[in-house]
Design a protein around this motif. Sequence first.
Motif, PDB file in Angstrom:
ATOM      1  N   SER B  70      -2.501  -6.526 -14.003  1.00 49.95           N
ATOM      2  CA  SER B  70      -3.726  -6.074 -13.529  1.00 49.95           C
ATOM      3  C   SER B  70      -3.407  -4.956 -14.287  1.00 49.95           C
ATOM      4  CB  SER B  70      -3.471  -6.850 -11.836  1.00 49.95           C
ATOM      5  OG  SER B  70      -4.401  -5.875 -11.646  1.00 49.95           O
ATOM      6  N   ARG B  72      -4.072  -3.021 -12.334  1.00 52.69           N
ATOM      7  CA  ARG B  72      -3.757  -1.283 -10.956  1.00 52.69           C
ATOM      8  C   ARG B  72      -2.309  -1.882 -11.071  1.00 52.69           C
ATOM      9  NH1 ARG B  72      -7.897   0.655  -9.124  1.00 52.69           N
ATOM     10  NH2 ARG B  72      -9.603  -1.583  -8.667  1.00 52.69           N
ATOM     11  N   GLN B  97      -9.045   2.424 -14.738  1.00 48.91           N
ATOM     12  CA  GLN B  97      -8.327   1.330 -13.357  1.00 48.91           C
ATOM     13  C   GLN B  97      -6.689   1.566 -13.202  1.00 48.91           C
ATOM     14  OE1 GLN B  97     -10.163  -0.767 -11.384  1.00 48.91           O
ATOM     15  NE2 GLN B  97     -11.828  -0.300 -12.839  1.00 48.91           N
TER      16      GLN B  97
ATOM     17  N   PRO C  95     -10.558   0.077  -3.602  1.00 49.88           N
ATOM     18  CA  PRO C  95     -11.383   0.071  -3.886  1.00 49.88           C
ATOM     19  C   PRO C  95     -12.372  -0.181  -2.969  1.00 49.88           C
ATOM     20  CG  PRO C  95     -10.260  -2.399  -4.276  1.00 49.88           C
ATOM     21  CD  PRO C  95      -9.167  -1.518  -3.295  1.00 49.88           C
ATOM     22  N   ALA C  98     -14.028  -2.417  -0.593  1.00 51.63           N
ATOM     23  CA  ALA C  98     -13.134  -3.439   0.143  1.00 51.63           C
ATOM     24  C   ALA C  98     -12.523  -3.074   1.469  1.00 51.63           C
ATOM     25  CB  ALA C  98     -11.328  -3.418  -0.440  1.00 51.63           C
ATOM     26  N   SER C 157     -10.023  -7.602  -0.954  1.00 56.81           N
ATOM     27  CA  SER C 157     -10.331  -7.365  -2.313  1.00 56.81           C
ATOM     28  C   SER C 157     -11.694  -7.169  -2.525  1.00 56.81           C
ATOM     29  CB  SER C 157      -9.223  -7.292  -2.981  1.00 56.81           C
ATOM     30  OG  SER C 157      -7.521  -7.697  -2.416  1.00 56.81           O
ATOM     31  N   ASN C 158     -12.286  -7.863  -2.805  1.00 56.78           N
ATOM     32  CA  ASN C 158     -13.516  -8.073  -2.567  1.00 56.78           C
ATOM     33  C   ASN C 158     -13.737  -7.800  -4.360  1.00 56.78           C
ATOM     34  OD1 ASN C 158     -16.523  -7.042  -2.214  1.00 56.78           O
ATOM     35  ND2 ASN C 158     -16.468  -5.531  -3.355  1.00 56.78           N
ATOM     36  N   ASN C 159     -13.254  -8.824  -4.330  1.00 54.11           N
ATOM     37  CA  ASN C 159     -12.658  -9.664  -6.197  1.00 54.11           C
ATOM     38  C   ASN C 159     -12.910 -10.659  -6.704  1.00 54.11           C
ATOM     39  OD1 ASN C 159     -11.658  -9.690  -8.773  1.00 54.11           O
ATOM     40  ND2 ASN C 159     -10.172  -8.213  -8.632  1.00 54.11           N
ATOM     41  N   LYS C 160     -13.646 -11.355  -7.421  1.00 54.51           N
ATOM     42  CA  LYS C 160     -13.701 -12.337  -7.115  1.00 54.51           C
ATOM     43  C   LYS C 160     -12.550 -13.620  -7.384  1.00 54.51           C
ATOM     44  CE  LYS C 160     -16.752 -13.062 -11.313  1.00 54.51           C
ATOM     45  NZ  LYS C 160     -16.758 -11.812 -11.587  1.00 54.51           N
ATOM     46  N   TYR C 161     -11.903 -12.217  -8.012  1.00 51.21           N
ATOM     47  CA  TYR C 161     -10.128 -13.142  -9.138  1.00 51.21           C
ATOM     48  C   TYR C 161      -9.835 -13.374  -7.801  1.00 51.21           C
ATOM     49  CZ  TYR C 161     -12.191 -13.521 -13.383  1.00 51.21           C
ATOM     50  OH  TYR C 161     -12.962 -13.330 -14.545  1.00 51.21           O
ATOM     51  N   GLU C 251      -5.482  -6.293  -6.424  1.00 46.98           N
ATOM     52  CA  GLU C 251      -5.956  -5.284  -6.379  1.00 46.98           C
ATOM     53  C   GLU C 251      -4.996  -3.773  -6.165  1.00 46.98           C
ATOM     54  OE1 GLU C 251      -8.992  -3.677  -7.432  1.00 46.98           O
ATOM     55  OE2 GLU C 251     -10.281  -4.855  -7.875  1.00 46.98           O
TER      56      GLU C 251
END
Lengths: 157, 174, 352
Positions: B70, B72, B97, C95, C98, C157-161, C251
């Motif tokens: 990732s 991040r 990012q 994020p 988030a 995390s508001n992230n689909k993964y 995230e």
Amino acid sequence: MTKEQITARLKDKFGPELEIVENNQPEPYFYISMAKYYELCSYAKNDPQLDFDFLFQLGAVHYPDDRFEVALCLCSHEKNHKAVVKVRLDHDNPETVTISDIWKAANWFEREAMELFGIGFFGHPDPQPLLLYDDWDYGYPMRKGWTGPDFVPMPEK
Amino acid sequence: MGIIEKVPAYIERLPGGGIVTTSMDWVLNQSRASSLWYMLFGLACCAIEMMAAGASRYDFDRFGMIFRASPRQADLMFVAGTVTHKMSKRVKLLYEQMAEPSYVFAMGGCACNGGPFYYDCYSVLKGIDQVIPVDIYIPGCPPRPESLMEGCLKLQEKIKKEKMSDWASDRKEV
Amino acid sequence: MLEFDKVMLELYGFLAAWCAARSIPLIWLDLTVMIIAGLIMIGVLSLAALFLVWWERKVSAHLQDRLGPMRTGTHGVLQTLADGIKLLQKEDIVPSAADKRVYFWAPVVAFVAAYLAYIVIPFGKGLIARDLNIGILYIIAITSFTVISLLMAGWASNNKYALLGGMRSAAQIVSYEVPLTISVLGAVMLAGSLSMVDIVEAQGPYFWKWYWLPQILGFGIYFISATAEANRTPFDLPEAEQELVAGFNVEYSGMKFAMFFLAEFVNMFTISAIATTLFLGGWQPPLPGLAFIPSWIWFMGKTLFLVFVLMWFRWTYPRLRVDQLMNFAWKFLLPLAFLNLILTGLGVYFFG
């Protein structure tokens, strides 16, 4: 089928419209007129002796003397033979018929040719750009003599 | 991080404050240099050389560099391979990012200035430094793993020269 | 000399007399002792996590025929320290879309859940923070805490993964808890008590009498389920790098990520410690003649051996897909665990 047999069979069907190119490759090269292009393709696919069930390349060509052509490479899995079919296009208005209903693979190849060369394909089900990025508006990059914002031509020696 | 950025400048003005900042610098820089976690952004053939450099014979883990998927969690991005115009937007997105402090390697000819695709090509971005700031350039097509390691060692030297008093001016504009 | 239990008891007695002489109520002494014990435990566990991170990198490197960290300190012993200081310097990204509170608390919950289990783990003879008489039940309850933190991390995390990773992880942990609990019951039946100290003492100082031999099936099922509980390969799909880009912690950056990372290693140590206590005799020496070696050394040695086996698993086996994982838990491990339970019950009933 051998190269002579394929040539003979297509010559029987299409006669004067077909032009045979002399080469020393194992596969025959043909030029077909634009009128009989679709007919030749469907005959090549559906004929039980020719049986060209696989289109493995469809490419467009722009020659330096401003001629456009479309070249197809056909192959048969069962009969284990290949052929190359080319069709000459009009240089002011290069357009031809789509063959994506005969071979599905032609769909994306024709999209690429439309996008990079500006060749029109009548009846194409999905004429969208394939390779270039979304806000591209600098013309048709693969044509000879094209220049764009980031383009550096090879310097003359 | 507002007030913390000004602290090193104040400490330096105290008598003997220079020793505090330089020793802190040394510790912080050493730790950042010995634990560079890289995000493998392998786009094309240079990615194979990067994988080879991370594998058994030339090992990246000796320098403390491990692969994190990732952006991040990574602090180093190897841009390995040809970057096209279409891809350059995504490269920029991924660079943004990454958490500060972050570094970028342009690996291979294509990422340095377009490489073999410099002439007569409509689609390749001529060097990744047109969209993101690059720290180290490693030429080669593809560069051998030893070159890649030399680049990493140079980056470690570069990190060790950083100073705390540069923090305020180093923030990246997102 | 290194027998901590006698030393501690004497010290406690001395301090209690000192308090009585100054007429301070004993509760203050107890409270201070508890706080100091808690702090020592956190310190020891953090050191253990530090050591384990370095060891994992070295073990995995040598299993892959490479060297691992070599530059930071001789043979890379300061590598984890460097990693920690670097992670402290990273920018803390949250994020914008988030859920901020849940995002902040997820790593904290993971960390706390990992550490709370150590209250009832016997590190040596008399070296246990609190000998609860429901010890093993408490541990099983606490290890289910980690599911909450993973779900929190995945959702916030508001992230689909991240969400996919969190959901898969929750499903995996909850499914593998069932065979884990049932396999543990076998050892509990043989010992006759839920208390961890009673289970260790019932095993005796002979290695053929430890419960790994009569409960060989239970040991196997426990170890496999515990590997899945700790999200280790071959069950680490939730944090699989290729598929899910680090899963639920995609995230997280900087210190929050470090908390998840450390919590995973502490979890690994916990499950090895529990396996040692239940099946390998805890702090008992394998033969009574070897009792001169202090009990905590035996405990640490056995636990670290099991941690090594866990690391070995990680770099030997390929990863299971999520549907294969669930099939394995429900259709294979669970019937085997029941079989183990029935056989143990019959054995205890007929042979006493």
